[in-house]
Design an enzyme around this catalytic site. Sequence first.
Site, PDB file in Angstrom:
ATOM      1  N   HIS A 162      20.394  20.154   2.517  1.00  0.00           N
ATOM      2  CA  HIS A 162      20.556  20.250   3.981  1.00  0.00           C
ATOM      3  C   HIS A 162      19.583  21.308   4.478  1.00  0.00           C
ATOM      4  CE1 HIS A 162      23.601  20.570   7.579  1.00  0.00           C
ATOM      5  NE2 HIS A 162      22.361  20.791   7.963  1.00  0.00           N
TER       6      HIS A 162
ATOM      7  N   HIS B 210      16.460  21.603   7.508  1.00  0.00           N
ATOM      8  CA  HIS B 210      15.619  21.048   8.575  1.00  0.00           C
ATOM      9  C   HIS B 210      14.250  21.714   8.467  1.00  0.00           C
ATOM     10  CE1 HIS B 210      19.199  19.393  10.704  1.00  0.00           C
ATOM     11  NE2 HIS B 210      19.791  20.419  10.106  1.00  0.00           N
TER      12      HIS B 210
ATOM     13  N   HIS C 103      25.354  14.859  10.363  1.00  0.00           N
ATOM     14  CA  HIS C 103      26.057  16.097  10.690  1.00  0.00           C
ATOM     15  C   HIS C 103      27.400  15.704  11.313  1.00  0.00           C
ATOM     16  CE1 HIS C 103      22.170  17.897  10.070  1.00  0.00           C
ATOM     17  NE2 HIS C 103      22.540  19.086  10.502  1.00  0.00           N
TER      18      HIS C 103
ATOM     19  N   GLU D 293      30.776  20.140  12.326  1.00  0.00           N
ATOM     20  CA  GLU D 293      30.210  21.500  12.439  1.00  0.00           C
ATOM     21  C   GLU D 293      30.888  22.160  13.648  1.00  0.00           C
ATOM     22  OE1 GLU D 293      26.030  21.626  13.443  1.00  0.00           O
ATOM     23  OE2 GLU D 293      25.796  23.707  12.776  1.00  0.00           O
TER      24      GLU D 293
ATOM     25  N   ASP E 197      20.146  25.118   5.792  1.00  0.00           N
ATOM     26  CA  ASP E 197      20.096  24.558   7.147  1.00  0.00           C
ATOM     27  C   ASP E 197      18.777  24.884   7.867  1.00  0.00           C
ATOM     28  OD1 ASP E 197      21.092  22.981   9.166  1.00  0.00           O
ATOM     29  OD2 ASP E 197      22.656  24.355   9.826  1.00  0.00           O
TER      30      ASP E 197
HETATM   31  N1  HPA Z   1      23.248  21.224  13.526  1.00  0.00           N
HETATM   32  C1  HPA Z   1      22.825  20.213  14.289  1.00  0.00           C
HETATM   33  N2  HPA Z   1      21.553  19.964  14.515  1.00  0.00           N
HETATM   34  C2  HPA Z   1      20.643  20.739  13.944  1.00  0.00           C
HETATM   35  C3  HPA Z   1      21.005  21.792  13.151  1.00  0.00           C
HETATM   36  C4  HPA Z   1      22.380  22.047  12.917  1.00  0.00           C
HETATM   37  O1  HPA Z   1      22.812  22.969  12.212  1.00  0.00           O
HETATM   38  N3  HPA Z   1      19.855  22.380  12.738  1.00  0.00           N
HETATM   39  C5  HPA Z   1      18.826  21.681  13.265  1.00  0.00           C
HETATM   40  N4  HPA Z   1      19.308  20.677  13.999  1.00  0.00           N
HETATM   41 ZN    ZN Z   2      21.739  20.971   9.917  1.00  0.00          ZN
END
Ligand code: HPA
Ligand code: ZN
Length: 342
Positions: free
Chosen positions: A17, A19, A197, A200, A278
């Site tokens: 995970h 980005h 996702h 969260e 992340d």
């Molecule tokens: N959550 C949702 N979208 C995202 C995140 C995240 O932690 N990081 C980059 N885009």
């Molecule tokens: Zn993410």
Amino acid sequence: MTVTPDSICRMPKAELHLHIEGTLEPGLCFRLADRNGIKLAYGSVADLKAAYRFANLQDFLDLYYQGTHVLIEEQDFYDLTWAYLEKARTQTILHTEIFFDPQAHTGRGIPFERALGGITRALGDAEAKLGLTSNLIFCMLRHLDAASAERTLDQALEHKDRLAGIGLDSSEVGHPPENFKAVFERARKEGFRAVAHAGEEGPPEYVWGALDLLGVSRIDHGNRALEDAALVDRLVRDRMPLTVCPLSNLKLSVVDDLARHPLREMLERGLMATVNSDDPAYFGGYLNENFLAVWAALDLSEGQLFTLVRNSFEASFAEGARKQTLITRLDDFAKSEGWQTG
Ligand code: HPA
Ligand code: ZN
């Protein structure tokens, strides 16, 4: 033998995970802005760093999307990706699965192929030069509509050989999985793996939606699944991987204190949790820092650390022989450290 910070740093790892746009360090942001003749809203690296204080996910996303504006040329995407991969190498990450947000680039006139080209050229170099294997996942921005996601899938389908899966990210609350049911169905029929996702900031219903409507192979984050006992049972029964991101959770106020992070509870309830970074440039640490932080805050045992890494190797989309090699590397490491893993 007991676990030490040094042994955590040397432990073989996978990251599931991450980005790539979230690995843009302030220094590189300024260098790319300079190279591309872009004036940033911040006067210095220190000013930009000082802006990294977020009340919630949206607060962070606003800055994250602003950061993408310095990525113009193919070489910019290469440099961004290569910087992360070199860092990953120093952290004993043997395999990594990277997200990118095509719409964050196509939406400002940067062709899909240019972003993809720079990222995959760096991934190829990392495999050849560093022995680091990877997969690339294109994410749909859920604050945009399904028609935009469908067009992005069309573009991805032209490069199927370089893409492993489809993901779903960006602002969660108010943008439920059902909006993307059709596009995920088409992507899966075309052979892409699906991840999303969920949980969260969004409620457990979004995790159910990711499972039942999007057909995901992993849940990204999944923290709020713990609020729903039937959902936990389902995730345990399916051995559904959760890509948990502790420092991200702390920085975005998903948890108020790492000592109360649910990772340990997830393991104790039999969930297939993994540890990930992340958006490490924004959240104060790469993968090792995430492991070190939860190990200290939650007093994780060597068996729990081993399980977390083993889960990430198992949950990866690496092909069979590579997956076995990764698991063997971990077994050998645990033996050489004298860790009790049973
Ligand atoms: N959550 C949702 N979208 C995202 C995140 C995240 O932690 N990081 C980059 N885009
Ligand atoms: Zn993410």
